[in-house]
Design a protein around this motif. Structure first.
Motif, PDB file in Angstrom:
ATOM      1  N   ARG A  40      -2.681  -1.654   0.736  1.00  0.00           N
ATOM      2  CA  ARG A  40      -1.523  -1.757  -0.150  1.00  0.00           C
ATOM      3  C   ARG A  40      -0.333  -1.114   0.547  1.00  0.00           C
ATOM      4  N   TYR A  44       7.020  -1.093  -2.502  1.00  0.00           N
ATOM      5  CA  TYR A  44       7.267  -2.482  -2.860  1.00  0.00           C
ATOM      6  C   TYR A  44       8.762  -2.714  -2.824  1.00  0.00           C
ATOM      7  N   ASP A  48       8.533  -8.294  -4.104  1.00  0.00           N
ATOM      8  CA  ASP A  48       7.133  -7.993  -4.405  1.00  0.00           C
ATOM      9  C   ASP A  48       6.922  -7.869  -5.913  1.00  0.00           C
ATOM     10  N   LYS A  51       7.055 -11.278  -7.611  1.00  0.00           N
ATOM     11  CA  LYS A  51       5.843 -12.078  -7.404  1.00  0.00           C
ATOM     12  C   LYS A  51       4.652 -11.515  -8.167  1.00  0.00           C
ATOM     13  N   MET A  52       4.472 -10.194  -8.104  1.00  0.00           N
ATOM     14  CA  MET A  52       3.286  -9.576  -8.698  1.00  0.00           C
ATOM     15  C   MET A  52       3.310  -9.593 -10.222  1.00  0.00           C
TER      16      MET A  52
END
Length: 94
Positions: A40, A44, A48, A51-52
Motif C-alpha cells: 500500500r 494517496y 486514488d 478511484k477507490m
C-alpha cells in the motif's frame, strides 16, 4: 454418423467445463491472495481517492475543508496519509 457428431459436442463441452471451472476458481483465488499482498502506498492522491471510493473532486475538497480528510500539501499536490485513511475507515465501521 452425423447424429453422433452432434451429440458428442455437448458432452465434450460439458466435460471440458467441469474440468476448467474449478481451475478458473483456483486462479481467481490465487489472484486475490496476490493482490492482497500488494504494498500500500504511504500516501494517496486525489485520483486514488476518486478511484477507490468513488468520490468527486468537490466531495474531496469539502472533506478537506471540514477536517474530515486530513491532508498534507506538497506544492499544488494534496497527499493523504494511507494510515490515517485506514484509521478513519475503521472508526466509521458499524
Amino acid at each position: 454418423m452425423e447424429k453422433n457428431k452432434i451429440s458428442y459436442k455437448p458432452r465434450l463441452f460439458s466435460a471440458l467445463q467441469s474440468i476448467l471451472e474449478p481451475l478458473f476458481l483456483k486462479i481467481e483465488k490465487i489472484e486475490l491472495s496476490i493482490n492482497s499482498f500488494k504494498v500500500r502506498p504511504q500516501y494517496y492522491r486525489n485520483e486514488d481517492l476518486k478511484k477507490m471510493f468513488g468520490l468527486s473532486n468537490n466531495t474531496i475538497i469539502k472533506y478537506r475543508q471540514t477536517g474530515i480528510l486530513p491532508y498534507t500539501k506538497l506544492g499544488d499536490i494534496f497527499l493523504y496519509d494511507s494510515g490515517k485513511i485506514d484509521k478513519i475507515l475503521r472508526s466509521n465501521e458499524s
